[in-house]
Design an enzyme around this catalytic site. Sequence first.
Site, PDB file in Angstrom:
ATOM      1  N   HIS A   1     -45.887 -63.378  33.996  1.00 14.89           N
ATOM      2  CA  HIS A   1     -44.451 -63.660  33.884  1.00 14.89           C
ATOM      3  C   HIS A   1     -43.854 -62.665  32.902  1.00 14.89           C
ATOM      4  O   HIS A   1     -44.547 -62.076  32.080  1.00 14.89           O
ATOM      5  CB  HIS A   1     -44.161 -65.108  33.440  1.00 14.89           C
ATOM      6  CG  HIS A   1     -44.732 -65.487  32.107  1.00 14.89           C
ATOM      7  ND1 HIS A   1     -44.053 -65.326  30.933  1.00 14.89           N
ATOM      8  CD2 HIS A   1     -45.941 -66.022  31.774  1.00 14.89           C
ATOM      9  CE1 HIS A   1     -44.795 -65.760  29.921  1.00 14.89           C
ATOM     10  NE2 HIS A   1     -45.949 -66.172  30.405  1.00 14.89           N
TER      11      HIS A   1
ATOM     12  N   HIS B   1     -50.760 -57.935  21.767  1.00 16.44           N
ATOM     13  CA  HIS B   1     -49.891 -58.729  20.899  1.00 16.44           C
ATOM     14  C   HIS B   1     -49.993 -58.267  19.446  1.00 16.44           C
ATOM     15  O   HIS B   1     -48.973 -58.101  18.752  1.00 16.44           O
ATOM     16  CB  HIS B   1     -50.264 -60.210  20.995  1.00 16.44           C
ATOM     17  CG  HIS B   1     -49.684 -60.928  22.169  1.00 16.44           C
ATOM     18  ND1 HIS B   1     -48.412 -60.688  22.644  1.00 16.44           N
ATOM     19  CD2 HIS B   1     -50.200 -61.909  22.965  1.00 16.44           C
ATOM     20  CE1 HIS B   1     -48.164 -61.488  23.674  1.00 16.44           C
ATOM     21  NE2 HIS B   1     -49.236 -62.223  23.898  1.00 16.44           N
TER      22      HIS B   1
ATOM     23  N   ASP C   1     -50.867 -67.739  21.512  1.00 20.17           N
ATOM     24  CA  ASP C   1     -50.134 -67.974  22.747  1.00 20.17           C
ATOM     25  C   ASP C   1     -50.892 -68.981  23.595  1.00 20.17           C
ATOM     26  O   ASP C   1     -51.739 -69.730  23.068  1.00 20.17           O
ATOM     27  CB  ASP C   1     -49.877 -66.663  23.500  1.00 20.17           C
ATOM     28  CG  ASP C   1     -51.136 -65.965  23.993  1.00 20.17           C
ATOM     29  OD1 ASP C   1     -52.244 -66.530  23.805  1.00 20.17           O
ATOM     30  OD2 ASP C   1     -51.033 -64.872  24.573  1.00 20.17           O
TER      31      ASP C   1
ATOM     32  N   ARG D   1     -30.831 -71.353  13.461  1.00 22.84           N
ATOM     33  CA  ARG D   1     -31.704 -70.214  13.806  1.00 22.84           C
ATOM     34  C   ARG D   1     -30.934 -68.943  13.470  1.00 22.84           C
ATOM     35  O   ARG D   1     -30.121 -68.459  14.244  1.00 22.84           O
ATOM     36  CB  ARG D   1     -32.079 -70.294  15.289  1.00 22.84           C
ATOM     37  CG  ARG D   1     -32.910 -69.158  15.792  1.00 22.84           C
ATOM     38  CD  ARG D   1     -33.563 -69.508  17.125  1.00 22.84           C
ATOM     39  NE  ARG D   1     -32.662 -70.107  18.089  1.00 22.84           N
ATOM     40  CZ  ARG D   1     -31.977 -69.439  19.003  1.00 22.84           C
ATOM     41  NH1 ARG D   1     -32.062 -68.116  19.069  1.00 22.84           N
ATOM     42  NH2 ARG D   1     -31.205 -70.074  19.861  1.00 22.84           N
TER      43      ARG D   1
ATOM     44  N   THR E   1     -24.850 -66.410  21.334  1.00 21.90           N
ATOM     45  CA  THR E   1     -25.791 -66.852  22.353  1.00 21.90           C
ATOM     46  C   THR E   1     -25.887 -65.790  23.431  1.00 21.90           C
ATOM     47  O   THR E   1     -25.036 -64.902  23.529  1.00 21.90           O
ATOM     48  CB  THR E   1     -25.365 -68.208  22.954  1.00 21.90           C
ATOM     49  OG1 THR E   1     -26.388 -68.692  23.833  1.00 21.90           O
ATOM     50  CG2 THR E   1     -24.065 -68.091  23.720  1.00 21.90           C
TER      51      THR E   1
END
Length: 611
Positions: free
Chosen positions: A11, A134, A153, A525, A556
């Site tokens: 994905h 990663h 993950d 956040r 956003t």
Amino acid sequence: MRILGISAYYHDSAAALVVDGRIVAAAQEERFSRRKHDARFPVHAVRFCLDHAQLAPDDIDSVVFYEKPFLKFERLLETYLAFAPRGYRSFAMAMPLWIREKLFQKDLLGRELKRLGFTSPTERMLFAEHHQSHAASAYYPSPFDEAVVLTMDGVGEWTTTSVSVGKGKTLQPIREIHFPHSLGLLYSAFTYYTGFKVNSGEYKVMGLAPYGTPRFTTQIYDSLIDVKPDGSFRLNLDYFDYCTGLRMTNDRFAQLFGRAPRQPDERLEPFHMDVAASVQAVTDDIMLRLTRSLAAEFGTPNLCLAGGVALNCVANGKVLRDGRFKRIWVQPAAGDAGGALGAALAACHQHHGGDRVEGCSPDGMSGSYLGPEYSQPDVESRLRAAGARVDVLPDDEAMIRVTADALAAGQAVGWFQGRMEFGPRALGARSILGDARSASMQKTLNLKVKYRESFRPFAPSVLREDVADWFELDDDSPYMLLVAGVREEHRRAMTDSENQLFGIDKLNVVRSTIPAVTHVDYSARVQTVHRGTNPLYYQLIDAFKARTGCPVLVNTSFNVRGEPIVCTPEDAFRCFMGTDLDLLTVGRAVLRKDQQDPSLQQNYARSLAPD
């Protein structure tokens, strides 16, 4: 040394280009294909990277894939054999695809690259391990000369959690936790159980958690996961179905909590909020145990994070506030898309022996503005060809003045400037903006613009020099990956009339003087905006501050539910016309909704509105 990194076939496929150790370009395929979480080979993203750097395919020295397919196949096969005869249905579905395509991924990649003009691409092809990618994505762009690197993950080939130590250009793996024991898969199991989509809905669980009480943590610790003092863990597989089945959890999991999994169309209830709060509390605790033990073991003040779990900004914020590590740097594309970048960086520094780039400020990601950009003439011609009625302002100062006035007047604004962001967050290049002081802005954006759940919080963008005056944070957070509390002096209870504006079934919701970006637990956040990284966005917030006294905007992503963030001016116009946005600024082109063709608005609204 020109290195192209690729992630694909699971994905969020992506491509990234590193030239002489410097990150030149990176983008997810979904932004071009308009297919959310597109997993296909990133044809468009590769073309963009080459075109941006003005390189031909055969100018590339190495093409690096972000994981090793044979190791992944080994894990799948061994898992099925270990659980046999359980899981035959899943095995029968997975094996034909692997035998036909994925097992021979080198040939498949070679064919795709040949279609793009690469000659003999397999001769230049390298494969990194998933968590190596990663870790490289976390360490090499970071501002640290030495750091502990923690990646977490769902699963790569075998690894679910890894610890490495970076020093100079070396990155040495230290230890790993292997499948099926995974904090990411534990969180995804609760994502499935609460009715959200695995691999994309985890952030919804994180956003839902503050509405609940973590009353199920005892059940999680007693039955689902054994956590050691150092943060290492093992899952009790009697409650999960992800090893061989087609679900994340099984009937025993549901019996533990007393309910069947929620269906996506079922109403969210306090029970689901409590379940979300509980798994978030367990995640926070495991992250704290891990990072405390790593800080004590290695003694360095610096921590780098990547992997899908690193997108859990609530846990990240708690790790920072814990203070065991003085500085934390999180890869903004922490998920699999960032694996393309990490693969290229791993090849550059670990395979080819390249040196790290000196003098990158504040880090090597250029603010994560690594995607396409459009010249002013191109913007104007594209918008007019799409049917837009455009006012072109004489300079950036005039554009900022008009946009700041609209925001101060309570309008919702689409903001499209410069290079597109790499990663899941909009950071002021492809953003929808609003007035953080407005009590109605959260509901307006959620229900009339984003077409998404009303409980979802929005992030604040704040000038870096003002962050400590508004939030319990005095650190850089340019990538919106740290949660911090709103300062006490900006908190207040919400009035009864304001309480009616929010759609969540929770009494006595509390807000602040910036209610549109304050979650129910007074958290936010935070994105800190830096003058040197994004000067136009900085100037806009500064202009808004001059008008209102508030250096905070709602930020956003510029998209609606189910669609990727916009990439092109045409994408931006379509989203603008299909939603209740009031103003759109693309470069110096300004579009006002009341001046547009009403028939276009109706057509786009029908195409974008959810079923």
